[in-house]
Write a protein that holds these residues in place. Structure first.
Motif, PDB file in Angstrom:
ATOM      1  N   UNK A 133      12.692  -1.008   5.909  1.00 60.34           N
ATOM      2  CA  UNK A 133      11.848  -1.344   6.958  1.00 60.34           C
ATOM      3  C   UNK A 133      10.825  -2.518   6.767  1.00 60.34           C
ATOM      4  N   UNK A 134      10.071  -2.917   5.496  1.00 62.66           N
ATOM      5  CA  UNK A 134       9.284  -4.239   5.490  1.00 62.66           C
ATOM      6  C   UNK A 134      10.147  -5.155   5.576  1.00 62.66           C
TER       7      UNK A 134
ATOM      8  N   UNK B 117      17.985   4.479   3.632  1.00 65.32           N
ATOM      9  CA  UNK B 117      18.292   3.016   3.724  1.00 65.32           C
ATOM     10  C   UNK B 117      17.284   2.328   4.607  1.00 65.32           C
ATOM     11  N   UNK B 118      17.015   3.052   5.717  1.00 66.67           N
ATOM     12  CA  UNK B 118      16.084   2.438   6.567  1.00 66.67           C
ATOM     13  C   UNK B 118      14.857   2.144   6.239  1.00 66.67           C
TER      14      UNK B 118
ATOM     15  N   UNK C 127      10.464   0.791  -1.113  1.00 61.26           N
ATOM     16  CA  UNK C 127      10.100  -0.183   0.107  1.00 61.26           C
ATOM     17  C   UNK C 127       9.603  -1.199  -0.531  1.00 61.26           C
ATOM     18  N   UNK C 128       8.446  -1.248  -1.072  1.00 62.61           N
ATOM     19  CA  UNK C 128       7.593  -2.307  -1.589  1.00 62.61           C
ATOM     20  C   UNK C 128       8.109  -2.962  -2.686  1.00 62.61           C
TER      21      UNK C 128
ATOM     22  N   UNK D  85       0.824  -1.311   0.164  1.00 60.63           N
ATOM     23  CA  UNK D  85       0.016  -0.003   0.010  1.00 60.63           C
ATOM     24  C   UNK D  85       0.821   1.279   0.082  1.00 60.63           C
TER      25      UNK D  85
ATOM     26  N   UNK E   4      13.205  -6.005   7.224  1.00 59.08           N
ATOM     27  CA  UNK E   4      14.015  -6.161   8.314  1.00 59.08           C
ATOM     28  C   UNK E   4      14.036  -7.662   8.770  1.00 59.08           C
TER      29      UNK E   4
ATOM     30  N   UNK F 268       3.319   7.105   4.974  1.00 55.38           N
ATOM     31  CA  UNK F 268       4.055   6.477   4.108  1.00 55.38           C
ATOM     32  C   UNK F 268       5.521   6.375   4.577  1.00 55.38           C
ATOM     33  N   UNK F 269       5.951   7.193   5.400  1.00 57.89           N
ATOM     34  CA  UNK F 269       7.466   7.319   5.610  1.00 57.89           C
ATOM     35  C   UNK F 269       7.805   7.521   7.101  1.00 57.89           C
TER      36      UNK F 269
END
Lengths: 504, 312
Positions: free
Chosen positions: A355-356, A350-351, A409-410, A333, A358, A342-343
């Motif tokens: 995030x999703x 980088x983090x 990220x996704x 999403x 780790x 979103x952030x």
């Protein structure tokens, strides 16, 4: 001649560490004139506005307001002169009521006790000027309003001050086309009463509807000023970006198997929603603000609860009760409100990208920092995210690059179904184009995209078909061959009952 | 000339150096081995608590129950030791209790939606009340001599108590920098909704960080017991404020997502240096707190000013 100009800025320069934000810029605005201020993100529009409202002080140059030279502009002086601004990121106090927000710095009072009845009465008058007095309750707390209605409150606040110069900074980015029309009506009313307006927008066709002139900035420098009759969108875009821009991004793709099926999903805001997405498809979801688009997106992603209904992924029934299950089923999403949902703004590029994942790239809780770094570098490169390095916090990036971080990220989480809620909101022309091509690239590689937008031209420009939502229901499923702006809008607005539609 | 980028830790480090130079010049006793060891012992407990606090503050949370939990652990441990419990068993029990108290804080905050400030304020009075109930309001004596010996013992020339702080700081830094849990702590503090939408189980992160805090309050309570060599039901009063002050001095932001264990360590060092120096210079002890308060405001103000400037 003497009184022709409401504002004259002469030779304005502003330097920030590392960038020359404005370089010897001249800008003028006549009484009753509506002037578009356009340019890509980072062109210096905001800086110019902030100098005018006194939020920044210019390093060089002179400011004249109503032919009077202002030695040192401050927010207080600027407001006294009748300059007010409606910002893109609405500056409202969410816990106060609509009426209190409208009159925040001039609450009608007697002996410093606020008179509530006169406050409500005055707020109603202002809302009435916008014809929203029956839609927005002045007693409602602002946090309970939709984003669009919060925008109306911000506009109400600006015009309540008897402003002589009003600045609109991306006012339509959260509005649907119907609400945008409302805004244009308001602007032409203001113009009639000789108010001068500076209008900032990324949506160029709006400028042709309401502005008299277009003023283009690029990299902190003045490029050109044009009468709106003497120019066209393509020309303005080429001045802004220095190259031509496409409008139709549609590419034909190979449509594969059904990958997502949503059946009869219901909750407080959703009345029985069903839809399907196929591999390689970009499906638009159009609807007015409040139609339940965002709620549907969140429900599918497991971010909000559903009361009943089924979700099938790749033909298998899945119970998506939380976001982790959704992610494990390769859903993603991209939320409507990038900054708040979103952030993690204070964390690095980088983090945020990692995030999703780790949980996937760590052993016994320890992160494999090599994979972490490589993943970030890979997607920064792939999506061309403009950042000095991957350790910069995302709050320092431009809107378009922030959005690319959310997409990255996704991609990193290996998602196959992308639900994008207003992904091009508040990003500049160039970045928009990049986001569209990323979407096409994803679809070409077999991903399915549900693209939610209030902005019909962009849906028509890229989607294979468009679903229309109205009052918590999907009321139409329109294939590409049958696109018709009026028809889609009619589905979105009409309150009539619709027959069940087959949204496959 | 190359510009040195000042960050909070460096500013703080310079403050410490300045304080130490000043004190070294003003008092010949300050830089003696025995005084430095004294500083280390004083600092051990406060430092451990500050490290626990900074992790909670990074999640944009707070824990006010610190001092009361230290007292609860102190009394429980003293009672057990006075009744000839085995020392390791007694310590294990109090650590389980303090960790559970932290976990309860986490549950109340996450599942009941009580703001951390209120939840831990409640726990602060509950834990203090329990301490007074157990002790009947009076001190507990009769602890084994070995307990007191430990507090004054050294290991490799450094006070044993201080080793606990060194280990705590190292482990906390590793957790914050190198582990998944650490990243989640920062993500929760920066934007809980974005973290949730990224599939992070915020419940576990919240439980984890408050339970870890509780565990460290327990460690602090055990160390306190060795130093006091008795149970004092009123001990620990105000420790939470010292821990918050140290964390904030070390660059933590109460809005979350900023701070580090090393920063908290230096924050605690500044405060202990001031307390120690004030004693050596024969300054009225009541002045100590005033000085610490002023330094706290000044350092945070400088930090905010610096951040604002770098943003413009």
């Amino acid at each position: 001649m003497l009184n022709e100009y409401a504002i004259q800025l002469k030779g304005i320069s502003k330097y920030f560490p590392g960038v020359q934000a404005l370089k010897n810029v001249n800008f003028s605005l006549k009484f009753g004139e509506v002037k578009a201020l356009i340019g890509e993100n980072g062109a210096g529009k905001s800086t110019l506005i902030k100098i005018l409202t006194g939020a920044y002080s210019a390093d060089e140059g002179e400011i004249y307001v109503f032919n009077q030279m202002i030695e040192k502009m401050t927010p207080i002086i600027s407001e006294k002169l009748g300059i007010s601004a409606v910002y893109q990121n609405l500056v409202l106090a969410p816990h106060l009521t609509v009426a209190e927000n409208i009159f925040l710095n001039k609450l009608p009072s007697k002996w410093s006790f606020v008179s509530k009845s006169s406050l409500i009465k005055k707020a109603k008058e202002v809302l009435k000027r916008l014809e929203y007095h029956e839609i927005i309750d002045p007693n409602e707390k602002v946090k309970n309003l939709s984003v669009a209605h919060q925008g109306i409150v911000a506009i109400a606040r600006a015009i309540s001050k008897n402003a002589k110069i009003v600045i609109f900074d991306e006012p339509t980015s959260v509005l649907t086309s119907k609400e945008t029309e409302e805004l244009f009506r308001i602007i032409s009313e203001l113009k009639k009463s000789n108010v001068s307006i500076i209008y900032i927008s990324h949506r160029l066709e709006e400028i042709f509807e309401i502005c008299d002139k277009a003023y283009v900035l690029k990299d902190g420098e003045f490029v050109i000023e044009k009468d709106i009759e003497d120019t066209n969108e393509d020309e303005l875009i080429s001045y802004m970006v220095g190259r031509k821009l496409k409008r139709n991004f549609y590419i034909s793709k190979e449509i594969g198997k059904e990958i997502l099926r949503v059946e009869n999903v219901k909750n407080k805001k959703l009345k029985d929603c069903s839809l399907s997405l196929f591999e390689g498809e970009i499906v638009g979801l159009y609807g007015l603000v409040g139609s339940g688009r965002t709620e549907l997106a969140r429900a599918i992603f497991g971010a909000d609860k559903i009361d009943s209904g089924k979700v099938y992924i790749g033909g298998k029934l899945k119970y998506i009760s939380n976001t982790l299950t959704a992610i494990n089923n390769r859903l993603s999403l991209i939320p409507e409100d990038r900054r708040n949902q979103g952030l993690a703004l204070k964390l690095s590029v980088k983090e945020n990208i990692n995030l999703p994942i780790y949980r996937k790239i760590s052993k016994l809780g320890f992160i494999n920092s090599r994979i972490e770094k490589e993943t970030a570098l890979k997607y920064v490169k792939k999506l061309d995210i403009k950042t000095p390095d991957i350790y910069k916090t995302v709050q320092n990036l431009s809107g378009g690059n922030q959005q690319k971080v959310v997409i990255a990220k996704w991609l990193a989480s290996n998602a196959k179904i992308f639900i994008m809620d207003e992904p091009t909101n508040g990003v500049d022309v160039g970045a928009k184009e990049e986001i569209y091509s990323i979407m096409n690239e994803l679809a070409k590689n077999g991903a399915a995209i549900l693209f939610i937008s209030s902005y019909m031209p962009e849906l028509m420009g890229i989607c294979d078909r468009i679903l229309v939502m109205n009052s918590g229901k999907i009321v139409a499923n329109i294939p590409r061959e049958e696109y018709d702006e009026e028809k889609i809008l009619a589905y979105a607005i009409k309150t009539a009952k619709f027959e069940e539609v087959d949204s496959k | 000339m190359k510009k040195i980028k000042l960050n909070t830790q460096i500013i703080l480090f310079l403050v410490v150096v300045a304080l130490w130079i000043f004190l070294a010049v003003s008092s010949e006793y300050f830089l003696t081995y025995s005084n430095i060891k004294n500083i280390m012992r004083q600092m051990a407990i406060q430092g451990v608590l500050a490290v626990g606090m900074v992790m909670i503050i990074i999640t944009a949370g707070i824990d006010l129950s610190v001092g009361s939990v230290v007292a609860l652990v102190n009394i429980m441990l003293s009672k057990m030791l006075a009744n000839h419990f085995s020392i390791p068993l007694a310590i294990l029990i109090v650590l389980i209790v303090s960790t559970s108290v932290g976990l309860i804080n986490g549950i109340v905050i996450y599942d009941f939606g009580v703001p951390a400030f209120i939840a831990t304020l409640a726990m602060m009075t509950i834990a203090r009340g329990t301490t007074l109930l157990i002790s009947g309001g009076s001190n507990v004596f009769g602890l084994p001599r070995s307990i007191a010996n430990f507090a004054s013992s050294d290991f490799l020339g450094i006070p044993s108590l201080f080793w606990f702080l060194i280990i705590t700081v190292i482990v906390a830094e590793i957790i914050l920098r190198k582990t998944r849990f650490g990243k989640y702590i920062y993500a929760l503090g920066s934007n809980p909704e974005a973290a949730r939408l990224s599939g992070i189980n915020l419940r576990l992160v919240t439980y984890g960080v408050y339970a870890l805090g509780g565990f460290l309050w327990g460690v602090g309570g055990v160390l306190e017991t060795t130093r006091l060599w008795m149970g004092v039901p009123t001990t620990g009063t105000g420790y939470e404020l010292d821990a918050i002050a140290a964390a904030v001095l070390g660059g933590a932001s109460l809005f979350g997502a900023e701070g580090s264990a090393l920063g908290a360590f230096f924050g605690a060092l500044v405060m202990i240096t001031i307390y120690n120096g004030a004693v050596l210079l024969n300054i009225n002890p009541f002045w100590q707190r005033i000085i610490v308060g002023i330094i706290l405001v000044v350092i945070v103000a400088i930090d905010q000013f610096r951040k604002k400037r770098s943003k413009d």
